[in-house]
Structures are given as C-alpha cells and as structure tokens.
Design an enzyme around this catalytic site. Sequence first.
Site, short mmCIF file in Angstrom:
data_model
loop_
_atom_site.label_atom_id
_atom_site.label_comp_id
_atom_site.label_asym_id
_atom_site.label_seq_id
_atom_site.Cartn_x
_atom_site.Cartn_y
_atom_site.Cartn_z
CB THR A 30 -22.46 -5.15 -5.21
OG1 THR A 30 -22.08 -5.02 -3.84
CG2 THR A 30 -23.56 -4.16 -5.54
N GLY A 31 -20.99 -8.02 -5.97
CA GLY A 31 -19.99 -9.05 -5.63
C GLY A 31 -20.66 -10.34 -5.21
CB SER A 34 -16.47 -14.78 -5.16
OG SER A 34 -16.12 -13.51 -4.68
N GLY A 35 -17.19 -15.62 -2.33
CA GLY A 35 -17.08 -15.34 -0.90
C GLY A 35 -18.43 -15.16 -0.24
CE1 TYR A 185 -11.67 -3.98 3.32
CE2 TYR A 185 -11.01 -4.34 5.59
CZ TYR A 185 -11.85 -4.63 4.53
OH TYR A 185 -12.87 -5.55 4.69
N1 LIG Z 1 -13.40 -11.87 4.34
C1 LIG Z 1 -13.33 -11.18 5.47
O1 LIG Z 1 -12.68 -11.60 6.45
C2 LIG Z 1 -14.04 -9.87 5.60
C3 LIG Z 1 -13.95 -9.21 6.83
C4 LIG Z 1 -14.62 -8.00 6.97
C5 LIG Z 1 -15.35 -7.48 5.92
N2 LIG Z 1 -15.41 -8.15 4.73
C6 LIG Z 1 -16.18 -7.54 3.65
O2 LIG Z 1 -17.00 -8.52 3.05
C7 LIG Z 1 -17.30 -8.12 1.70
C8 LIG Z 1 -17.17 -9.32 0.77
O3 LIG Z 1 -15.84 -9.74 0.75
P1 LIG Z 1 -15.38 -11.28 0.64
O4 LIG Z 1 -14.59 -11.55 1.87
O5 LIG Z 1 -16.53 -12.12 0.29
O6 LIG Z 1 -14.32 -11.18 -0.53
P2 LIG Z 1 -14.32 -11.72 -2.05
O7 LIG Z 1 -14.67 -13.15 -2.09
O8 LIG Z 1 -13.02 -11.26 -2.60
O9 LIG Z 1 -15.52 -10.92 -2.69
C9 LIG Z 1 -15.42 -9.59 -3.09
C10 LIG Z 1 -16.36 -9.40 -4.26
O10 LIG Z 1 -16.32 -8.03 -4.64
C11 LIG Z 1 -16.33 -7.99 -6.06
N3 LIG Z 1 -15.65 -6.76 -6.48
C12 LIG Z 1 -14.38 -6.37 -6.19
N4 LIG Z 1 -14.10 -5.20 -6.79
C13 LIG Z 1 -15.22 -4.84 -7.47
C14 LIG Z 1 -15.55 -3.74 -8.29
N5 LIG Z 1 -14.68 -2.76 -8.58
N6 LIG Z 1 -16.79 -3.69 -8.82
C15 LIG Z 1 -17.69 -4.66 -8.57
N7 LIG Z 1 -17.43 -5.74 -7.80
C16 LIG Z 1 -16.21 -5.83 -7.27
C17 LIG Z 1 -15.60 -9.24 -6.52
O11 LIG Z 1 -16.09 -9.70 -7.77
P3 LIG Z 1 -15.39 -9.31 -9.18
O12 LIG Z 1 -13.91 -9.45 -8.98
O13 LIG Z 1 -15.98 -10.23 -10.19
O14 LIG Z 1 -15.82 -7.92 -9.42
C18 LIG Z 1 -16.00 -10.24 -5.46
O15 LIG Z 1 -17.15 -10.95 -5.86
C19 LIG Z 1 -16.34 -6.97 1.38
O16 LIG Z 1 -17.05 -5.75 1.43
C20 LIG Z 1 -15.32 -7.02 2.50
O17 LIG Z 1 -14.77 -5.76 2.81
C21 LIG Z 1 -14.76 -9.33 4.54
#
Ligand SMILES: NC(=O)c1ccc[n+]([C@@H]2O[C@H](COP(=O)([O-])OP(=O)(O)OC[C@H]3O[C@@H](n4cnc5c(N)ncnc54)[C@H](OP(=O)(O)O)[C@@H]3O)[C@@H](O)[C@H]2O)c1
Length: 313
Positions: A30-31, A34-35, A185
């Site tokens: 899922t997701g 990106s990222g 969050y």
């Molecule tokens: N970056 C950090 O520092 C960090 C730290 C701790 C934990 N995390 C966790 O890592 C995970 C990935 O985050 P990331 O940092 O890679 O951020 P990101 O690049 O913003 O990726 C988030 C992804 O979630 C998808 N998404 C958001 N809302 C959604 C929805 N309602 N339904 C389906 N898909 C949805 C987005 O795609 P669409 O917009 O196309 O749906 C996007 O691909 C998250 O669970 C986040 O909490 C990140």
Amino acid sequence: MSSLTQPTRTRLANPLASTPDLTGRRAVVTGGSSGLGLVTTRALLRRGAEVVIGARDTSRAEDARDRLVAELNLPAGRVTVARLDLIDPHSVREFAKTVGDAALDLLVLNAGISSVPLRHDHAGIESQFATNHLGHFALTGHLLPALDGGTASRIVTVSSSLYTGGKLDLDDLSDSATYSPGRAYSRSKLANVIFAVELQRRLAAQGSTTRSFAAHPGMARTPLHATYPSATTRVLTSAVARVIGRDPEPADIGVLTAALNPEATPALFWGPVGSKTAPDALGLPFAAAASNSAPAAALWSKSEQLSDIRILS
Ligand SMILES: NC(=O)c1ccc[n+]([C@@H]2O[C@H](COP(=O)([O-])OP(=O)(O)OC[C@H]3O[C@@H](n4cnc5c(N)ncnc54)[C@H](OP(=O)(O)O)[C@@H]3O)[C@@H](O)[C@H]2O)c1
C-alpha cells in the site's frame, strides 16, 4: 505465544544479504508508489516478485510503475497499480477484490498520512486513525484468505518510533474538541503496532503459517513531512530530516528485514540503526503499551465494529 516470549534486542548486519529469490511470489504494497513504499516495491521487484501497488493517486502511481518497468526491464504485469483509498471502506473492499484470491505471499501495510489538518471518515473517525489503522485493519481482513494460500506469508505493518508517545483513547476517535495533528499521528502509529502484535498472537493461536511483523523507518526524507498544517513544524521537521534523517532506501531496511529476512522474528520492532547510508537492522522489544493484551483486545473489537469486518475472532 512462543514466538512472543522474552524477545531480546537483535542487531542484524547486512540483513538483506541472504533474502530469498521471490520469483513466482506475489506481494501487495500500500502506498507503493512513493517514499518508502516505492523503495519496498523496487526491492521486491528486483528479487523477482509480482507486486500490486495500492494508491489513491493512480496516475502518479502509474508513472512510478512505468519508471520501474523501464529501470528494471520488467515484463508486462510484474507490477500493477490498483486504486486504493484506505479511508473509504468501499475502496478497500474493491482493491481487495482486484488483488483477488490467488496466493499472496507478502502484504506491506505502508501507506500513511502524518499530522494532517482535522478531517473525518464517513463515520466521524479522525482521518489518520481511519487511514493508517482502520483501512489497513480491514484490508488485512479481506486479504487473509489469500495470505493463507501463500508460502510462509508475512504481513508487515509500517509504524513509527513515535508510537511510544501515543495514547489509545478509543472513547474519542473524532478528536473534534481537542485535535492535535501530532498526537493523532502517534495514536495511529500506536494502533499500527498494537494491531501487528495482536495479529501475530491471533495467527499463531490459530496455527497459521502467516506471520505479522511491525517495522519503522526512523526519520526518512520523504514527502510525508510536507503536509503538516503548521508552517513552523514543516520547516523544523525538514531541517531535522536534513540533519538526522535518512534517504528512503537506507531508511527502509527495517521494513525489508521484516518482509524478507529469514532470521527476523515478529517478536521485535524492526528499524534502521547506525550508518545513515548503509544501516544495520535493529529489532527492539515492543513497549508495554503495544504488547499488553487488554488494550489490544479493546482496539481489536473497536476496529471490527468500525470497519464491520471480523478478523480471527
Ligand atoms: N518519513 C518518515 O520519516 C516516517 C517516519 C516514521 C514512519 N513513517 C511511515 O512510513 C510510511 C510511508 O510513509 P512515507 O514517509 O514513505 O510517506 P509518503 O512518501 O508520503 O508515502 C505515503 C504513501 O501513502 C499513500 N497514501 C496516503 N493516504 C492514502 C490513502 N488514504 N489510501 C491509500 N494510500 C494512501 C500515498 O499515496 P497516494 O497519495 O497516491 O494515495 C503515498 O504513496 C507511513 O506509514 C508513515 O507513517 C514515515
């Protein structure tokens, strides 16, 4: 319960060195466009897996898919995109139908939103809890039969170290009176970890070969931090991410360890440690807030009630 007793901190150097060939295996991320999700998708494709990406923004996801196909010279169909909006139960059900009943070997519950302005789902539940936890809870329920047919299948829930600061106030999930984007969050990330631990407990109790892991990326330089409502928080977080954060590829090592490493145990919370560019994976015992059975049982029944789906109960 044996896999959850007396876990000890474990550091794995080079944790992806002996990961299995995934040819013929099927994964959902899922997701995954990106990222961190994109890094996970790429790593799975490199090892031969077939990957379904779930995303809201399907045209951006299709662009990412096309770039992966070109970069890795993939045959048609090895990576596909299907629409998934985790906050919408109908979309979650339709996505699960698209994934289908064929054997599924890996489900990576990666998608997430962080510290966004106050919004609610159709039932009045705050959007980070609804998206990060409830949507993934329901998706897991829909996909368990397919995972049951997979080979040593795994479910990896991507949480955050911030879960330790979360409070699971299940009596007020609307947050209408007192909304704090950061607190909401942390609550959603605590729910992620409680869910992953409780899911593992229930799977093991039923003799299932599917295993549930929890992982985190530390602080990663991804688009996630661009959505904070407060400009000050955005600027501060970007500055902190520049100094202590990792790029998505090294940050993803804990997620990939949980997904692929044969030595990884679901009894630990997997994340990166050490080098910024080539970290080891560190498995840490879960905090009591995530492993106590009373809050887990309460979260489970609330989630079943809110998502109208019963899972392993
Ligand atoms: N970056 C950090 O520092 C960090 C730290 C701790 C934990 N995390 C966790 O890592 C995970 C990935 O985050 P990331 O940092 O890679 O951020 P990101 O690049 O913003 O990726 C988030 C992804 O979630 C998808 N998404 C958001 N809302 C959604 C929805 N309602 N339904 C389906 N898909 C949805 C987005 O795609 P669409 O917009 O196309 O749906 C996007 O691909 C998250 O669970 C986040 O909490 C990140």
